[in-house]
Design a protein around this motif. Structure first.
Motif, mmCIF file in Angstrom:
data_model
loop_
_atom_site.group_PDB
_atom_site.id
_atom_site.type_symbol
_atom_site.label_atom_id
_atom_site.label_comp_id
_atom_site.label_asym_id
_atom_site.label_seq_id
_atom_site.Cartn_x
_atom_site.Cartn_y
_atom_site.Cartn_z
ATOM 1 N N GLY A 528 0.840 -1.192 0.000
ATOM 2 C CA GLY A 528 0.000 0.000 0.000
ATOM 3 C C GLY A 528 0.873 1.239 0.000
ATOM 4 N N VAL A 529 0.850 1.981 -1.091
ATOM 5 C CA VAL A 529 1.690 3.165 -1.255
ATOM 6 C C VAL A 529 0.807 4.406 -1.235
ATOM 7 N N LEU A 539 4.558 13.806 -1.236
ATOM 8 C CA LEU A 539 4.898 13.116 0.005
ATOM 9 C C LEU A 539 4.605 11.641 -0.230
ATOM 10 N N PHE A 540 5.564 10.796 0.109
ATOM 11 C CA PHE A 540 5.496 9.376 -0.225
ATOM 12 C C PHE A 540 5.649 8.535 1.032
ATOM 13 N N SER A 541 4.810 7.498 1.159
ATOM 14 C CA SER A 541 4.965 6.572 2.280
ATOM 15 C C SER A 541 4.449 5.199 1.874
ATOM 16 N N VAL A 542 4.966 4.182 2.550
ATOM 17 C CA VAL A 542 4.525 2.808 2.335
ATOM 18 C C VAL A 542 3.855 2.334 3.612
ATOM 19 N N GLY A 543 2.584 1.949 3.503
ATOM 20 C CA GLY A 543 1.835 1.515 4.678
ATOM 21 C C GLY A 543 1.696 2.648 5.670
ATOM 22 N N ALA A 545 4.262 3.895 7.415
ATOM 23 C CA ALA A 545 5.569 4.511 7.658
ATOM 24 C C ALA A 545 5.482 6.033 7.542
ATOM 25 N N GLN A 546 6.457 6.707 8.129
ATOM 26 C CA GLN A 546 6.527 8.162 8.087
ATOM 27 C C GLN A 546 6.724 8.631 6.645
#
Length: 678
Positions: A528-529, A539-543, A545-546
């Motif tokens: 899940g991105v 702004l980018f995160s996986v699951g 995460a910050q």
């Protein structure tokens, strides 16, 4: 010298022979099957003639057709390459009877060395050391079983007429003998038309070292040093190198002289390879002689500065050997990796499909016969191009990647780098496996033996790792940028219309977008991105995460550079349907984009039906309807590409229905039987 030759082969060896012939001013005639009408070897030759359907036995193994084509096109000689008719004494005789030169050894030498058992009897008379075993004519199953018990386990069964690892089985104990012998004989008769086998002691941690020999019609015979071919899977070579690591000069000379003596004993002419199996203590035993050019011949060319195909042509034309023994020397180190369309994680099953994209390392043109001290020392021998298909009819080799270095350390570094640069999309390959192998402790330190892969299984087949954030970020940026391009192209005259642009602009709040990427190898659940669109970046995160700041630094076609947090990341993203193939930091991450706007495809549960892993033929059905079986029990044996593949019970259960019979051809994914949980 010949003015025109016919090449009775296909793939990379046909292209390889054609390249030398062209350099020497010799015209070439290709032959091809219906499956190879658009093949590379057809394109690189001066003429090409169709000889039959896809099956090799109806095309490339039809010696009479090939001879007729040679005569019709005015070819003076036939180069058989390797495989197919290259070690067929009857074909060599037929060429001579038709007034054609067979570019290979005399038929008498092929007959003498073509049978492993007869060759070993010949070597025994010549006092060449042999591995303890039975090499006689008696083939009764009970007799062979008794011989194996006498030799002592583990025992190696080998097809007498075999090669390439086919018709070969290692038997650990007496109880396994009967089934192994039956399987070995089935594979032998299918591959070579002869089910005769020999049995010998299976040595623990042996090395496979072979000597390249060359003889002319004037009585000269020399050796061009050795190759170490110890790294094997299913008794087929994976990596080859020359010279052999840790080879004392005295042993090199002893093995070379033994190989020359073996060649002279049978009146050999042309290129040949005498193969030895060597113990870790340095003792060695004759194994067999391959009466042809070997797949791994390029590493010998790289360290000696010779063109062995040119030597074959000159010797076949009656000329003396271009060099004598004292004129040959080893210069540097060379390694060859065989790049195959196969899946190492699935038992090296061949992969059938189309090379939708192929980008190779920056190869340097290697001038055979010239200096080998090259800036990069990378050579690629291949018989396919991007867009070509790997079919079930022939060997699934994509290319041979060969590197040269001033020493083994430099050659290793160049091989690792070249493998990192190889990109293939469309089918499974062994590239990542080869890279782990080359960089692994055992191979890099030359701790070599034929069981290296099995001995280092855990290191070479690690648990699949989740795709790193950098790979997911590259996939996300590639996807978003491609949407922008598509939107701009569709907008046309209304390109300035903000409603027609895919920029993620929102009036009051940033657009937070959820992307989903599937990964069949490493992730049980999709990644899940989250991407939050901003004016000039994201702004980018996986699951959970910050989030990190993500920005596009540059893009040139499929090559993308991004900044993720404080890191600069570079990679290539190739899209193939819903698959985004991300190549970054020397690794390949195939990610399936789960498009929420696409119609979900229909899914069909196979339930308890066990399916064919690839196209092939059913050669044995080992279970019956209603039979109770345990997990791991063999149920069906398939043959594909002349190798046997066993379909086993996934868990305890009952065979509900047998869907195919022995001899039936089955397609990839076809259900072979219905299976119920007990």
């Amino acid at each position: 010298m010949f003015t025109k030759i016919l090449i009775a082969n296909r793939g990379e060896i046909a292209c390889r022979v054609a390249a030398t012939a062209r350099r020497m001013g010799i015209k070439t005639v290709a032959v091809y099957s219906e499956a190879d009408a658009n093949a590379k070897h057809v394109a690189v030759c001066d003429e090409a003639v169709l000889i039959g359907p896809a099956a090799a036995k109806e095309s490339y193994l039809r010696g009479e057709k090939i001879i007729a084509v040679a005569k019709a096109t005015g070819a003076q000689a036939i180069h058989p390459g390797y495989g197919f008719l290259s070690e067929n004494a009857e074909f060599a005789d037929a060429c001579a009877e038709a007034g054609l030169v067979f570019i290979g050894p005399p038929a008498s030498a092929m007959r003498a060395m073509g049978s492993k058992s007869a060759a070993k009897q010949l070597m025994e008379k010549a006092n060449v050391p042999l591995v303890p075993g039975y090499h006689g004519e008696q083939q009764d199953a009970d007799f062979l079983h008794a011989q194996a018990d006498k030799i002592g386990y583990p025992v190696l069964l080998k097809a007498s007429a075999g090669g390439g690892g086919k018709g070969m089985r290692v038997i650990e104990n007496s109880a396994q003998f009967k089934d192994a012998l039956a399987s070995c004989k089935r594979e032998a008769i299918s591959s070579f038309g002869d089910d005769k086998v020999l049995a010998e002691k299976y040595l623990q941690r042996p090395r496979h070292i072979e000597i390249q020999v060359f003889a002319d019609t004037l009585g000269n015979c020399i050796y061009l040093f050795e190759r170490d071919c110890s790294v094997q899977r299913r008794h087929q070579k994976v990596l080859e190198e020359a010279p052999a690591p840790n080879m004392p000069a005295e042993r090199r000379a002893a093995m070379g002289e033994a190989a020359v003596a073996a060649a002279k004993a049978v009146g050999y002419v042309g290129a040949g390879t005498v193969e030895f199996i060597a113990n870790q203590d340095g003792s060695f035993y004759f194994m067999e002689m391959n009466t042809r050019l070997q797949v791994e011949h390029p590493v010998t060319e790289m360290i000696t500065g010779t063109d062995l195909v040119e030597w074959q042509l000159r010797v076949a034309a009656g000329e003396p050997l271009p060099k004598q023994q004292h004129e040959l020397a080893i210069n540097g180190h060379s390694i060859e990796a065989r790049i195959y369309a196969e899946n190492p994680e699935k038992g090296f099953l061949p992969s059938i499909g189309t090379l939708r994209h192929m980008e190779t390392p920056g190869a340097v043109a290697f001038e055979l016969g010239g200096a080998v001290n090259l800036p990069a020392g990378v050579r690629i021998d291949s018989g396919v191009r991007a867009g070509d298909a790997i079919s079930p009819f022939y060997d699934p080799m994509i290319a041979k990647l060969i590197v040269w270095g001033a020493d083994r350390k430099q050659a290793l570094a160049r091989m690792a780098q070249a493998l990192s640069q190889y990109q293939i999309v469309g089918l499974a390959t062994n590239i990542a496996f080869l890279k782990r192998l080359v960089e692994g402790q055992a191979f890099s330190t030359a701790d070599l033996d034929t069981g290296l892969i099995e001995r280092n299984h855990d290191a070479l087949f690690p648990a699949a790792q989740a795709a790193p954030d950098a790979a997911l970020a590259l996939a996300a940026v590639s996807l978003i940028e491609s949407e922008k391009d598509r939107s701009a192209a569709q907008s046309g005259a209304n390109a300035a219309d903000p409603w027609g642009q895919a920029l993620g602009w929102r009036m009051n709040h940033p657009y937070l977008r959820a992307l989903s990427f599937g990964d069949e190898f490493a992730a049980a659940k999709p990644y899940g991105v989250n991407v939050s669109y901003r004016a000039t970046d994201w702004l980018f995160s996986v699951g959970t995460a910050q989030p990190q700041v993500l920005s596009l630094m540059s893009q040139d076609g499929n090559d993308i550079s991004i900044k993720l947090g404080e890191r600069a990341v570079h990679g290539t993203v190739r899209r193939d349907g819903d698959m985004l193939h991300v190549f970054t930091n020397g690794a390949h991450y195939p990610l399936a984009y789960n498009d929420p706007m696409a119609h979900a495809g229909e899914t069909e549960s196979e339930g308890g039906r066990l399916t064919a892993p690839m196209p092939g033929k059913v050669v044995a059905v080992l279970a019956a309807k209603g039979q109770e079986v345990k997990k791991g029990d063999a149920l069906v044996i398939m043959e594909a590409m002349k190798m046997e593949h066993t379909i086993a019970a996934p868990h305890d259960g009952v065979v509900d229905e047998i869907l195919y019979s022995v001899g039936d051809q089955v397609a990839d994914g076809a259900p072979l039987l219905a299976f119920k949980t007990a």
